[in-house]
Structure formats: structure tokens, C-alpha cells
Design a protein around this motif. Structure first.
Motif, short mmCIF file in Angstrom:
data_model
loop_
_atom_site.label_atom_id
_atom_site.label_comp_id
_atom_site.label_asym_id
_atom_site.label_seq_id
_atom_site.Cartn_x
_atom_site.Cartn_y
_atom_site.Cartn_z
N VAL A 181 5.74 33.68 20.55
CA VAL A 181 4.89 32.89 21.71
C VAL A 181 3.44 32.38 21.33
O VAL A 181 2.56 33.51 21.10
N ALA A 182 2.98 31.20 21.63
CA ALA A 182 1.88 30.80 21.20
C ALA A 182 0.98 32.04 22.14
O ALA A 182 0.79 31.17 23.27
N ASP A 183 -0.45 31.66 21.15
CA ASP A 183 -1.28 32.33 21.88
C ASP A 183 -0.97 33.79 22.29
O ASP A 183 -2.37 33.92 23.26
N ASP A 184 -0.09 34.69 22.04
CA ASP A 184 0.08 36.03 23.02
C ASP A 184 0.68 36.81 21.55
O ASP A 184 1.75 36.92 21.30
N PRO A 185 0.26 37.29 20.99
CA PRO A 185 0.45 37.94 19.86
C PRO A 185 0.97 38.72 19.94
O PRO A 185 2.37 39.96 19.27
N CYS A 186 1.01 39.44 21.48
CA CYS A 186 1.28 40.93 21.75
C CYS A 186 2.72 40.79 22.41
O CYS A 186 3.14 41.13 23.37
N HIS A 187 2.99 38.77 22.68
CA HIS A 187 4.53 39.24 23.46
C HIS A 187 5.69 39.52 22.61
O HIS A 187 5.55 40.07 21.46
N MET A 188 6.84 40.43 23.39
CA MET A 188 7.93 41.13 22.79
C MET A 188 8.17 40.05 21.84
O MET A 188 9.41 40.30 20.37
#
Length: 116
Positions: A63-70
Motif C-alpha cells: 500500500v503506497a505511503d502506508d508501511p504499517c498496513h497489513m
């Protein structure tokens, strides 16, 4: 010529992808893509993704710009894996929509568009 579509307050321009070879080249260049509709995981619809590790037979996306997303954390941080499959597994529309279907049964997986 690329298509322009409004998503919320932003305008996105999409590449006019016409075949699997063009899609593979765009992914190899690291271009982001938008999941227009995800048929298996509807909660992923609308996500902006970026390719991570790219292989000849598929790629990992986060997910772009969301390194913490599952999704971004799947597969030890590589993201989720998408196999290119065969050209017959894909449909390419004039508006740049790329639709992936399962080889057996023709069940749709997702519709994506690649950003310029």
C-alpha cells in the motif's frame, strides 16, 4: 494519451495499457497503480499500491505511503504477491482498466489502472 479520472479531490492520470507486456513493463518501471475494484477482498478497492520486489513471473505490492498496513507487511515486508499468469487471464479495456481473472473458472480477481 492517458485517461484522467477524479478520485476524491485529486485527479489521476492512467496509462492506456493494452496488453500484458505493457502492464509488465509499467510494473517493472515501478509505477503505482490503483485497485479500482477488488472482487475477492472488497475492502482493498480504491487502494493505491506500489510494486515492491519485481520478478519475471509476478511482483509484490505494498500500500503506497502506508508501511504499517497489513498488505505492506505481508511476506516479511515485501507485500502481497501477484502472479502475472498468462495473457488470457487478463482483459484490457480502452480506458486503461486491467482486469485479472483466475485461470480456472474465470472468476474476477481485480480491476486496476496504472498511474502515469
Amino acid at each position: 494519451m492517458s485517461e484522467i479520472q477524479e478520485t476524491g479531490k485529486l485527479q489521476e492520470r492512467y496509462l492506456p495499457i493494452k496488453n500484458l507486456s505493457q502492464l509488465m513493463r509499467a510494473i517493472k518501471e515501478g509505477r503505482r497503480f490503483r485497485i479500482i475494484k477488488h472482487y475477492v477482498r472488497p475492502d482493498f478497492s480504491g487502494q493505491l499500491r506500489e510494486p515492491g520486489k519485481i520478478q519475471t513471473n509476478g511482483f509484490y505490492s505494498r500500500v503506497a505511503d502506508d508501511p504499517c498496513h497489513m498488505v505492506s507487511n505481508a511476506n516479511r515486508g515485501e507485500g502481497t504477491y501477484i502472479a502475472y499468469g498468462k495473457s488470457g487471464d487478463w482483459r484490457f479495456d480502452k480506458d486503461g482498466t486491467c482486469t485479472l481473472t483466475q485461470p480456472a473458472g474465470g472468476r474476477r480477481i481485480w480491476d486496476i489502472k496504472v498511474l502515469v
